[in-house]
Design a protein around this motif. Structure first.
Motif, short mmCIF file in Angstrom:
data_model
loop_
_atom_site.label_atom_id
_atom_site.label_comp_id
_atom_site.label_asym_id
_atom_site.label_seq_id
_atom_site.Cartn_x
_atom_site.Cartn_y
_atom_site.Cartn_z
N THR A 57 -83.13 17.28 117.97
CA THR A 57 -84.22 17.38 117.01
C THR A 57 -83.70 17.62 115.59
O THR A 57 -84.24 17.07 114.62
CB THR A 57 -85.17 18.51 117.48
N SER A 58 -82.65 18.41 115.47
CA SER A 58 -82.08 18.68 114.14
C SER A 58 -81.55 17.39 113.52
O SER A 58 -81.61 17.20 112.30
CB SER A 58 -80.97 19.72 114.25
N TYR A 59 -81.05 16.50 114.37
CA TYR A 59 -80.58 15.19 113.89
C TYR A 59 -81.76 14.37 113.34
O TYR A 59 -81.65 13.72 112.30
CB TYR A 59 -79.87 14.47 115.04
N PHE A 100 -74.95 20.11 107.56
CA PHE A 100 -75.14 20.33 109.00
C PHE A 100 -76.49 20.99 109.22
O PHE A 100 -76.85 21.91 108.47
CB PHE A 100 -74.00 21.19 109.55
N ILE A 101 -77.21 20.51 110.21
CA ILE A 101 -78.55 21.05 110.47
C ILE A 101 -78.57 21.56 111.91
O ILE A 101 -78.19 20.82 112.83
CB ILE A 101 -79.62 19.95 110.27
N SER A 102 -78.99 22.79 112.08
CA SER A 102 -78.99 23.37 113.43
C SER A 102 -79.93 24.56 113.50
O SER A 102 -79.94 25.40 112.61
CB SER A 102 -77.57 23.81 113.78
N GLN A 103 -80.72 24.62 114.54
CA GLN A 103 -81.55 25.79 114.76
C GLN A 103 -80.66 26.97 115.08
O GLN A 103 -80.70 28.00 114.42
CB GLN A 103 -82.54 25.50 115.91
N SER A 104 -79.83 26.80 116.12
CA SER A 104 -79.03 27.92 116.64
C SER A 104 -77.83 28.26 115.76
O SER A 104 -77.38 29.41 115.72
CB SER A 104 -78.51 27.57 118.03
N GLY A 105 -77.28 27.25 115.10
CA GLY A 105 -76.03 27.46 114.35
C GLY A 105 -74.82 27.56 115.26
O GLY A 105 -73.72 27.92 114.80
N GLU A 106 -75.00 27.26 116.55
CA GLU A 106 -73.90 27.41 117.52
C GLU A 106 -73.63 26.14 118.32
O GLU A 106 -72.76 26.15 119.19
CB GLU A 106 -74.21 28.54 118.52
N THR A 107 -74.36 25.08 118.09
CA THR A 107 -74.16 23.86 118.87
C THR A 107 -72.71 23.40 118.74
O THR A 107 -72.20 23.18 117.63
CB THR A 107 -75.15 22.77 118.37
N ALA A 108 -72.04 23.26 119.90
CA ALA A 108 -70.59 23.05 119.91
C ALA A 108 -70.16 21.82 119.10
O ALA A 108 -69.24 21.90 118.28
CB ALA A 108 -70.09 22.94 121.34
N GLY A 152 -88.82 28.63 123.05
CA GLY A 152 -89.04 27.39 123.81
C GLY A 152 -87.81 26.50 123.67
O GLY A 152 -87.27 26.36 122.57
N VAL A 153 -87.39 25.91 124.78
CA VAL A 153 -86.21 25.03 124.73
C VAL A 153 -86.50 23.81 123.85
O VAL A 153 -85.64 23.33 123.12
CB VAL A 153 -85.77 24.64 126.16
N ALA A 154 -87.72 23.33 123.91
CA ALA A 154 -88.09 22.21 123.05
C ALA A 154 -88.33 22.75 121.64
O ALA A 154 -89.18 23.60 121.42
CB ALA A 154 -89.35 21.55 123.59
N SER A 155 -87.58 22.24 120.71
CA SER A 155 -87.65 22.75 119.34
C SER A 155 -88.90 22.24 118.63
O SER A 155 -89.22 21.05 118.69
CB SER A 155 -86.39 22.29 118.59
N THR A 156 -89.62 23.12 117.98
CA THR A 156 -90.84 22.71 117.27
C THR A 156 -90.86 23.29 115.86
O THR A 156 -90.67 22.58 114.88
CB THR A 156 -92.11 23.17 118.04
N CYS A 161 -89.57 23.61 109.76
CA CYS A 161 -88.93 24.45 108.73
C CYS A 161 -87.69 23.76 108.17
O CYS A 161 -87.42 23.84 106.96
CB CYS A 161 -88.58 25.83 109.30
N GLN A 162 -86.95 23.07 109.01
CA GLN A 162 -85.80 22.31 108.51
C GLN A 162 -86.28 21.26 107.50
O GLN A 162 -85.69 21.09 106.42
CB GLN A 162 -85.08 21.58 109.67
N LEU A 163 -87.37 20.57 107.85
CA LEU A 163 -87.90 19.54 106.93
C LEU A 163 -88.31 20.17 105.60
O LEU A 163 -88.07 19.58 104.53
CB LEU A 163 -89.09 18.82 107.56
N ALA A 238 -90.75 11.13 121.15
CA ALA A 238 -90.26 10.67 122.46
C ALA A 238 -89.36 11.73 123.09
O ALA A 238 -89.44 11.98 124.29
CB ALA A 238 -89.50 9.35 122.29
N LEU A 239 -88.52 12.37 122.28
CA LEU A 239 -87.63 13.41 122.81
C LEU A 239 -88.45 14.58 123.37
O LEU A 239 -88.17 15.07 124.46
CB LEU A 239 -86.68 13.89 121.71
N LYS A 240 -89.48 15.00 122.62
CA LYS A 240 -90.31 16.10 123.10
C LYS A 240 -90.93 15.74 124.45
O LYS A 240 -90.93 16.53 125.37
CB LYS A 240 -91.46 16.41 122.12
N LEU A 241 -91.47 14.51 124.54
CA LEU A 241 -92.15 14.13 125.79
C LEU A 241 -91.16 14.10 126.94
O LEU A 241 -91.44 14.64 128.01
CB LEU A 241 -92.85 12.77 125.62
#
Ligand code: M6R
Length: 364
Positions: A57-59, A100-108, A152-156, A161-163, A238-241
């Motif tokens: 989603t960050s992508y 770099f865009i990331s919710q967690s800041g930890e994506t490997a 929630g695992v699905a990012s919303t 907020c990133q946008l 599509a990713l959310k669904l």
């Protein structure tokens, strides 16, 4: 903690007007109607190219930002998913800006790409929701989102907020590049300030969307179509669904339909079309007619004008408020989130903990 909500995802969807306003309050001065970014110890005006790297989603938030950086600031943007970027030996010119865009800041993969860029002389900017994360610590320019914890695992809410941050960054970049007048800056800020109210207007369609979930739940495949900044939104929908309802879904650029995916269309494949009225509307509508001519069932997400013009004959329509193109991606995120959510509820899947997925992907 979920309060009156059934799921964290639902709660987080509904928090968006608040957290987007909260995030924006760090990036705009409402009285002066100007954009305010943190101090930078590099010359943003001198940036010739931006490399955006993220996952999931960050992508997609990054893909929307590419349109903004290019249209407003006329700065060329290279964007890739982190897992590809880090292994493709990208060409990085000295003095470039890597974002770099990331919710967690930890994506490997994203973190590895960040370190790769650092080693290759790039200035590192990060848009991140966890201010204590590895990415936040390693940034030259830290641009936090203030979405609050996302469970929630699905990012919303992290996405919208990133946008919001990326829109402010695009406006600021355009300003320092001399592509925006002070009056245009004020106008952009005014539109950004309207975003939380527009998100509320989009959320008001929750019940209508819940009522149409049974139309989508039986499908095996669903296509999402959009053009311009709505193309990444189509992929995000599509990713959310797929994440939470396990229905196979693909997001396509509307214009790509006739280059292949239209072969999939029949009565059993719902097609969700994201198309605010505007210069690209007619083109998307003609792609939509091609789908309908092949028996495809269309759900049109547009504004009043768009629905008036093209809503007839659709399986369903979802009316969004009429908003400036800059905030449309934030607003159009809401119906695709709600649609995925209600379809998943109709199917009885585990919305907050979908199978096989982790909230933060810290191994590659
Ligand atoms: O924490 P990050 O933003 O770096 O995570 C990136 C992806 O793993 C994440 O967006 C994932 O695609 C979500 N499950 C999407 O809903």
């Amino acid at each position: 903690e979920k309060g009156n909500y059934r799921h964290y995802m639902q709660k987080e969807i509904f928090e968006q007007p608040t957290v987007v306003a909260q995030t924006l309050s760090s990036y705009i001065r409402p009285l002066e109607q100007t954009v305010a970014l943190p101090q930078m110890d590099f010359d943003l005006a001198g940036v010739k190219r931006i490399t955006i790297v993220a996952c999931g989603t960050s992508y997609y938030a990054g893909m929307v930002a590419k349109y903004w950086f290019e249209t407003f600031a006329r700065v060329p943007v290279d964007i890739d998913v982190a897992s590809e970027f880090r292994y493709r030996d990208p060409v990085l010119e000295e003095g470039g800006l890597a974002l770099f865009i990331s919710q967690s800041g930890e994506t490997a993969d994203t973190l590895a790409a960040l370190r790769h860029c650092k080693e290759h002389g790039q200035t590192i900017a990060v848009v991140v929701n966890v201010p204590t994360s590895s990415m936040a610590r390693e940034a030259d320019l830290l641009l936090p989102t203030h979405a609050g914890p996302e469970i929630g695992v699905a990012s919303t809410k992290a996405f919208t907020c990133q946008l919001a941050v990326l829109a402010a960054l695009a406006a600021h970049l355009a300003l320092v590049k001399g592509k925006l007048s002070a009056e245009q800056e004020r106008e952009i800020v005014r539109h950004l300030i309207e975003a939380p109210a527009a998100l509320n207007a989009a959320l008001a369609h929750d019940e209508d969307i819940a009522a149409m979930a049974h139309l989508i739940a039986p499908a095996r495949d669903v296509l999402y179509l959009g053009r311009g900044p709505d193309y990444p939104l189509a992929m995000e929908g599509a990713l959310k669904l797929k994440e939470i309802s396990y229905i196979h879904a693909e997001g396509y650029a509307s214009g790509e339909m006739k280059h292949g995916p239209i072969a999939l269309i029949d009565e059993a494949v719902p097609v969700i079309v994201l198309a605010p009225s505007g210069p690209l509307f007619e083109k998307t509508v003609s792609n939509m007619q091609e789908v309908r001519a092949r028996g495809g069932k269309v759900v049109l997400i547009s504004d009043a004008e768009g629905i008036e013009e093209a809503g007839e004959g659709c399986l369903a329509t979802i009316e969004m408020p009429s908003v400036h193109p800059l905030i449309a991606p934030l607003v159009y995120a809401v119906p695709v989130q709600l649609l995925a959510y209600h379809v998943a509820c109709a199917k009885g899947t585990d919305v907050d903990q979908p199978r096989n997925l982790a909230k933060s992907v810290t191994v590659e």
